[in-house]
Design a protein around this motif. Structure first.
Motif, PDB file in Angstrom:
ATOM      1  N   VAL A  97       7.017  46.487  82.606  1.00  0.00           N
ATOM      2  CA  VAL A  97       7.267  46.039  81.230  1.00  0.00           C
ATOM      3  C   VAL A  97       7.168  47.225  80.277  1.00  0.00           C
ATOM      4  O   VAL A  97       8.000  47.404  79.389  1.00  0.00           O
ATOM      5  CB  VAL A  97       6.296  44.909  80.832  1.00  0.00           C
ATOM      6  CG1 VAL A  97       6.495  44.513  79.386  1.00  0.00           C
ATOM      7  CG2 VAL A  97       6.469  43.712  81.758  1.00  0.00           C
ATOM      8  N   PHE A  98       6.163  48.068  80.485  1.00  0.00           N
ATOM      9  CA  PHE A  98       6.012  49.280  79.676  1.00  0.00           C
ATOM     10  C   PHE A  98       7.249  50.179  79.823  1.00  0.00           C
ATOM     11  O   PHE A  98       7.756  50.702  78.836  1.00  0.00           O
ATOM     12  CB  PHE A  98       4.746  50.034  80.100  1.00  0.00           C
ATOM     13  CG  PHE A  98       4.542  51.318  79.358  1.00  0.00           C
ATOM     14  CD1 PHE A  98       4.101  51.309  78.042  1.00  0.00           C
ATOM     15  CD2 PHE A  98       4.797  52.531  79.968  1.00  0.00           C
ATOM     16  CE1 PHE A  98       3.919  52.494  77.344  1.00  0.00           C
ATOM     17  CE2 PHE A  98       4.614  53.722  79.286  1.00  0.00           C
ATOM     18  CZ  PHE A  98       4.171  53.706  77.969  1.00  0.00           C
ATOM     19  N   ALA A  99       7.723  50.332  81.043  1.00  0.00           N
ATOM     20  CA  ALA A  99       8.910  51.151  81.287  1.00  0.00           C
ATOM     21  C   ALA A  99      10.141  50.573  80.593  1.00  0.00           C
ATOM     22  O   ALA A  99      11.007  51.321  80.124  1.00  0.00           O
ATOM     23  CB  ALA A  99       9.163  51.289  82.781  1.00  0.00           C
ATOM     24  N   SER A 100      10.209  49.249  80.487  1.00  0.00           N
ATOM     25  CA  SER A 100      11.361  48.642  79.802  1.00  0.00           C
ATOM     26  C   SER A 100      11.328  48.948  78.307  1.00  0.00           C
ATOM     27  O   SER A 100      12.371  49.099  77.677  1.00  0.00           O
ATOM     28  CB  SER A 100      11.421  47.130  80.043  1.00  0.00           C
ATOM     29  OG  SER A 100      10.412  46.452  79.324  1.00  0.00           O
ATOM     30  N   PHE A 101      10.121  49.082  77.729  1.00  0.00           N
ATOM     31  CA  PHE A 101      10.024  49.469  76.322  1.00  0.00           C
ATOM     32  C   PHE A 101      10.392  50.939  76.134  1.00  0.00           C
ATOM     33  O   PHE A 101      11.036  51.304  75.149  1.00  0.00           O
ATOM     34  CB  PHE A 101       8.624  49.181  75.767  1.00  0.00           C
ATOM     35  CG  PHE A 101       8.408  47.740  75.422  1.00  0.00           C
ATOM     36  CD1 PHE A 101       8.945  47.198  74.274  1.00  0.00           C
ATOM     37  CD2 PHE A 101       7.680  46.917  76.266  1.00  0.00           C
ATOM     38  CE1 PHE A 101       8.754  45.865  73.947  1.00  0.00           C
ATOM     39  CE2 PHE A 101       7.488  45.578  75.959  1.00  0.00           C
ATOM     40  CZ  PHE A 101       8.031  45.053  74.799  1.00  0.00           C
ATOM     41  N   VAL A 102      10.004  51.785  77.076  1.00  0.00           N
ATOM     42  CA  VAL A 102      10.412  53.202  77.018  1.00  0.00           C
ATOM     43  C   VAL A 102      11.927  53.293  77.148  1.00  0.00           C
ATOM     44  O   VAL A 102      12.589  54.033  76.407  1.00  0.00           O
ATOM     45  CB  VAL A 102       9.697  54.015  78.123  1.00  0.00           C
ATOM     46  CG1 VAL A 102      10.255  55.425  78.202  1.00  0.00           C
ATOM     47  CG2 VAL A 102       8.199  54.046  77.877  1.00  0.00           C
ATOM     48  N   ALA A 103      12.488  52.531  78.072  1.00  0.00           N
ATOM     49  CA  ALA A 103      13.946  52.510  78.245  1.00  0.00           C
ATOM     50  C   ALA A 103      14.644  52.000  76.990  1.00  0.00           C
ATOM     51  O   ALA A 103      15.751  52.441  76.664  1.00  0.00           O
ATOM     52  CB  ALA A 103      14.323  51.646  79.444  1.00  0.00           C
ATOM     53  N   ALA A 104      13.992  51.104  76.262  1.00  0.00           N
ATOM     54  CA  ALA A 104      14.580  50.584  75.024  1.00  0.00           C
ATOM     55  C   ALA A 104      14.797  51.695  74.008  1.00  0.00           C
ATOM     56  O   ALA A 104      15.809  51.706  73.295  1.00  0.00           O
ATOM     57  CB  ALA A 104      13.692  49.493  74.427  1.00  0.00           C
ATOM     58  N   PHE A 105      13.885  52.654  73.934  1.00  0.00           N
ATOM     59  CA  PHE A 105      14.070  53.768  73.013  1.00  0.00           C
ATOM     60  C   PHE A 105      15.200  54.684  73.477  1.00  0.00           C
ATOM     61  O   PHE A 105      15.962  55.216  72.661  1.00  0.00           O
ATOM     62  CB  PHE A 105      12.769  54.551  72.834  1.00  0.00           C
ATOM     63  CG  PHE A 105      11.786  53.840  71.954  1.00  0.00           C
ATOM     64  CD1 PHE A 105      11.973  53.794  70.579  1.00  0.00           C
ATOM     65  CD2 PHE A 105      10.692  53.192  72.499  1.00  0.00           C
ATOM     66  CE1 PHE A 105      11.076  53.122  69.755  1.00  0.00           C
ATOM     67  CE2 PHE A 105       9.799  52.513  71.687  1.00  0.00           C
ATOM     68  CZ  PHE A 105       9.990  52.482  70.310  1.00  0.00           C
ATOM     69  N   ILE A 106      15.350  54.861  74.780  1.00  0.00           N
ATOM     70  CA  ILE A 106      16.468  55.645  75.302  1.00  0.00           C
ATOM     71  C   ILE A 106      17.783  54.941  75.001  1.00  0.00           C
ATOM     72  O   ILE A 106      18.767  55.576  74.587  1.00  0.00           O
ATOM     73  CB  ILE A 106      16.296  55.883  76.814  1.00  0.00           C
ATOM     74  CG1 ILE A 106      15.047  56.712  77.066  1.00  0.00           C
ATOM     75  CG2 ILE A 106      17.529  56.558  77.407  1.00  0.00           C
ATOM     76  CD1 ILE A 106      14.631  56.793  78.510  1.00  0.00           C
ATOM     77  N   VAL A 107      17.805  53.641  75.161  1.00  0.00           N
ATOM     78  CA  VAL A 107      18.997  52.846  74.838  1.00  0.00           C
ATOM     79  C   VAL A 107      19.312  52.958  73.349  1.00  0.00           C
ATOM     80  O   VAL A 107      20.473  53.142  72.956  1.00  0.00           O
ATOM     81  CB  VAL A 107      18.809  51.370  75.250  1.00  0.00           C
ATOM     82  CG1 VAL A 107      19.869  50.471  74.642  1.00  0.00           C
ATOM     83  CG2 VAL A 107      18.804  51.255  76.765  1.00  0.00           C
ATOM     84  N   ALA A 108      18.294  52.884  72.505  1.00  0.00           N
ATOM     85  CA  ALA A 108      18.511  52.986  71.055  1.00  0.00           C
ATOM     86  C   ALA A 108      19.081  54.353  70.685  1.00  0.00           C
ATOM     87  O   ALA A 108      20.017  54.444  69.878  1.00  0.00           O
ATOM     88  CB  ALA A 108      17.204  52.737  70.307  1.00  0.00           C
ATOM     89  N   LEU A 109      18.536  55.419  71.258  1.00  0.00           N
ATOM     90  CA  LEU A 109      19.060  56.754  70.968  1.00  0.00           C
ATOM     91  C   LEU A 109      20.496  56.902  71.440  1.00  0.00           C
ATOM     92  O   LEU A 109      21.328  57.507  70.753  1.00  0.00           O
ATOM     93  CB  LEU A 109      18.180  57.821  71.620  1.00  0.00           C
ATOM     94  CG  LEU A 109      16.825  58.039  70.972  1.00  0.00           C
ATOM     95  CD1 LEU A 109      15.994  59.010  71.799  1.00  0.00           C
ATOM     96  CD2 LEU A 109      16.995  58.566  69.561  1.00  0.00           C
ATOM     97  N   THR A 110      20.804  56.349  72.593  1.00  0.00           N
ATOM     98  CA  THR A 110      22.177  56.395  73.095  1.00  0.00           C
ATOM     99  C   THR A 110      23.105  55.597  72.197  1.00  0.00           C
ATOM    100  O   THR A 110      24.207  56.045  71.881  1.00  0.00           O
ATOM    101  CB  THR A 110      22.235  55.854  74.536  1.00  0.00           C
ATOM    102  OG1 THR A 110      21.335  56.597  75.345  1.00  0.00           O
ATOM    103  CG2 THR A 110      23.634  55.956  75.100  1.00  0.00           C
ATOM    104  N   ALA A 111      22.667  54.427  71.770  1.00  0.00           N
ATOM    105  CA  ALA A 111      23.501  53.584  70.918  1.00  0.00           C
ATOM    106  C   ALA A 111      23.719  54.215  69.541  1.00  0.00           C
ATOM    107  O   ALA A 111      24.791  54.100  68.963  1.00  0.00           O
ATOM    108  CB  ALA A 111      22.869  52.199  70.763  1.00  0.00           C
TER     109      ALA A 111
END
Length: 108
Positions: free
Chosen positions: A74-88
């Motif tokens: 779950v923690f990794a999914s929140f970290v991935a969310a920031f990577i997704v946001a930067l990509t978007a």
């Protein structure tokens, strides 16, 4: 399909790209709402959408795969969310600029 614990980088990149595309599309749709477009910065909209969609999609995928969910996932999914946001927010422009610079143009 059984989770083996081996990380396939191509699948991770595919998921991040797909999530960034989804966040971008939803953000563009939300920007059509005048009040939201004038009062909420687009970057904030992208970050909030990413922080909501990434964990939800992760939980949905784990339920579909019938795999247990651990706290660090779950923690990794929140970290991935920031990577997704930067990509978007910025990634597509950088990729387009790099492609424009690297792909040779037809000579006249």
């Amino acid at each position: 399909m059984e989770f083996t614990g081996v990380i396939d980088v191509t699948k991770v990149a595919l998921v991040i790209g797909a999530m960034a595309f989804l966040v971008s599309v939803i953000t563009e749709a939300l920007k059509k709402i005048k009040w939201l477009d004038h009062h909420v910065p687009t970057a904030l909209t992208v970050i909030v959408l990413s922080l909501i969609l990434c964990p939800l999609c992760f939980v949905a995928a784990m339920c579909y795969l019938k795999q247990p969910i651990e706290w660090y996932m779950v923690f990794a999914s929140f970290v991935a969310a920031f990577i997704v946001a930067l990509t978007a927010m910025d990634g597509w422009e950088r990729i387009a600029a790099l492609a424009e610079r690297m792909i040779p143009k037809a000579r006249k």
